[in-house]
Design a protein around this motif. Structure first.
Motif, mmCIF file in Angstrom:
data_model
loop_
_atom_site.group_PDB
_atom_site.id
_atom_site.type_symbol
_atom_site.label_atom_id
_atom_site.label_comp_id
_atom_site.label_asym_id
_atom_site.label_seq_id
_atom_site.Cartn_x
_atom_site.Cartn_y
_atom_site.Cartn_z
ATOM 1 N N ARG A 62 33.320 38.076 30.949
ATOM 2 C CA ARG A 62 33.806 37.839 32.311
ATOM 3 C C ARG A 62 34.421 39.098 32.903
ATOM 4 O O ARG A 62 34.162 39.443 34.064
ATOM 5 C CB ARG A 62 34.818 36.693 32.313
ATOM 6 N N VAL A 63 35.220 39.819 32.131
ATOM 7 C CA VAL A 63 35.825 41.035 32.670
ATOM 8 C C VAL A 63 34.764 42.099 32.919
ATOM 9 O O VAL A 63 34.840 42.855 33.906
ATOM 10 C CB VAL A 63 36.950 41.564 31.753
ATOM 11 N N GLU A 64 33.741 42.148 32.080
ATOM 12 C CA GLU A 64 32.665 43.123 32.294
ATOM 13 C C GLU A 64 31.917 42.822 33.590
ATOM 14 O O GLU A 64 31.642 43.731 34.385
ATOM 15 C CB GLU A 64 31.704 43.107 31.113
ATOM 16 N N ALA A 65 31.607 41.548 33.811
ATOM 17 C CA ALA A 65 30.900 41.155 35.030
ATOM 18 C C ALA A 65 31.769 41.414 36.267
ATOM 19 O O ALA A 65 31.273 41.885 37.306
ATOM 20 C CB ALA A 65 30.512 39.684 34.956
ATOM 21 N N PHE A 66 33.051 41.112 36.156
ATOM 22 C CA PHE A 66 33.988 41.321 37.267
ATOM 23 C C PHE A 66 34.089 42.810 37.602
ATOM 24 O O PHE A 66 33.998 43.205 38.777
ATOM 25 C CB PHE A 66 35.362 40.768 36.882
ATOM 26 N N ASN A 67 34.264 43.640 36.596
ATOM 27 C CA ASN A 67 34.385 45.076 36.822
ATOM 28 C C ASN A 67 33.112 45.657 37.419
ATOM 29 O O ASN A 67 33.163 46.529 38.302
ATOM 30 C CB ASN A 67 34.726 45.797 35.519
ATOM 31 N N THR A 68 31.974 45.180 36.966
ATOM 32 C CA THR A 68 30.698 45.658 37.513
ATOM 33 C C THR A 68 30.564 45.265 38.979
ATOM 34 O O THR A 68 30.156 46.079 39.824
ATOM 35 C CB THR A 68 29.523 45.079 36.706
#
Length: 349
Positions: A37-43
């Protein structure tokens, strides 16, 4: 201002959108216990650094402020840790799940000298700001009565999504998952809407809470559906005005609507706010004799996101502050007690 966004669920996207649009703000990190989730959010928001915990982010430390967008029950420990590290905090509402925790957060922030504000989002409604200005100018005279309501329909309609099959909604219906129900979730909004617009804090309160049957055994998976769905409150303000405040998620036909009516000795006003428009009406002066209401055009106002940035830049907390949110939390706590005791409680006691 270098900003860390703590929690990357749905509301975090709103924070990222608003803060990234402010000149002088750089979002430098996102934090979530879910790596995907944090990876998708940051992207999605072009954020360079991701962390699996606040501790990891604090060990890195290359930021000035935290937007705390975690679930309600997580606000307290994460905010205390951020304040201890000298970080300014912009926290989602409610500030905490009870008055004692909210007070601890407030006093910690005041001792540390950091900026500490709460995202009571309906302060962004320009019509509410104008209503408060009119009340404080004396144009409505001494306030005698008020009405405030917050109506949602997501337990009825699938317009928001289907809470029966989408677990992202279920924590809001479950006490053991940190929810204080409608009272804690949207009650804090309508109480702020009322006291801000009417220009006075609440002094006495009596409230009834109701939780309706929603599923077989009122349970879906690990979620006990035991948090309140509706409340109806009578309240008296410090200025002596008597009024009613109510909120529900069973308001069929109303996606997201707040309303405030303020009645004074010389005139009255009404604020209507929906997800798609806001309006302000007044009945003042000679119009009182004919019952004539006029819509007032209002210019946009700075958002809470912009005000937090300005507060950090200036080094002074602006409203809505932790202290204000703590006072609201005391009213919410007492509302629960009045439902249990079946009698009015004095907020200032």
């Amino acid at each position: 201002m270098r900003l860390l966004i703590l929690g990357t669920g749905g509301m975090a996207n709103t924070h990222a959108k608003h803060f990234s649009a402010i000149e002088g703000v750089t979002i430098v990190g996102g934090v979530d216990v879910d790596p995907g989730r944090v990876e998708a959010f940051n992207t999605a928001h072009d954020i360079p650094n991701g962390f699996g915990s606040l501790d990891a982010a604090l060990a890195w430390g290359e930021f000035d402020a935290v937007a705390n967008v975690t679930p309600d029950s997580v606000h307290h420990p994460t905010t205390i840790a951020a304040i201890a590290a000298g970080k300014h905090v912009f926290c989602e509402k409610p500030l905490a799940t009870d008055h004692a925790k909210a007070l601890e957060m407030t006093e910690a922030a005041e001792r540390a000298g950091v900026v500490a504000m709460v995202n009571l989002t309906y302060r962004n409604v320009a019509q509410l700001q104008k209503a408060r200005e009119i009340v404080q100018s004396g144009k409505v005279g001494k306030v005698r009565h008020f009405e405030a309501s917050y109506l949602q329909s997501w337990l009825v309609s699938k317009a928001w999504g289907d809470w029966r099959t989408e677990s992202q909604w279920l924590w809001r219906l479950s006490k053991k998952h940190g929810s204080n129900g409608v009272l804690g979730d949207i009650g804090v909004h309508i109480l702020d809407f009322a006291v801000y617009g009417a220009g006075s804090d609440i002094d006495k309160v009596f409230c009834r809470l109701e939780t309706f049957d929603k599923a077989e055994g009122n349970k879906i998976g690990e979620y006990d559906l035991d948090a309140n769905d509706s409340f109806a409150m009578t309240a008296q303000l410090d200025n002596g005005a008597l009024g009613v405040v109510h909120a529900t998620r069973w308001a069929t036909g109303h996606f997201n609507e707040l309303r405030l009516r303020v009645y004074g000795e010389k005139g009255s006003l009404e604020v209507q706010h929906r997800h798609d428009w806001s309006k302000l009406f007044t009945c003042l002066g000679d119009d009182v004799e004919t019952g004539t209401w006029s819509e007032i055009e209002v210019e946009p106002v700075p958002t809470n996101y912009q005000r937090f940035f300005e507060a950090v830049k200036g080094g002074n907390t602006l409203e809505p502050s932790f202290r204000h949110a703590t006072n609201l939390q005391k009213v919410l706590d007492l509302a629960t007690l009045t439902d249990r005791d079946r009698r009015e409680h004095l907020v200032s006691a």
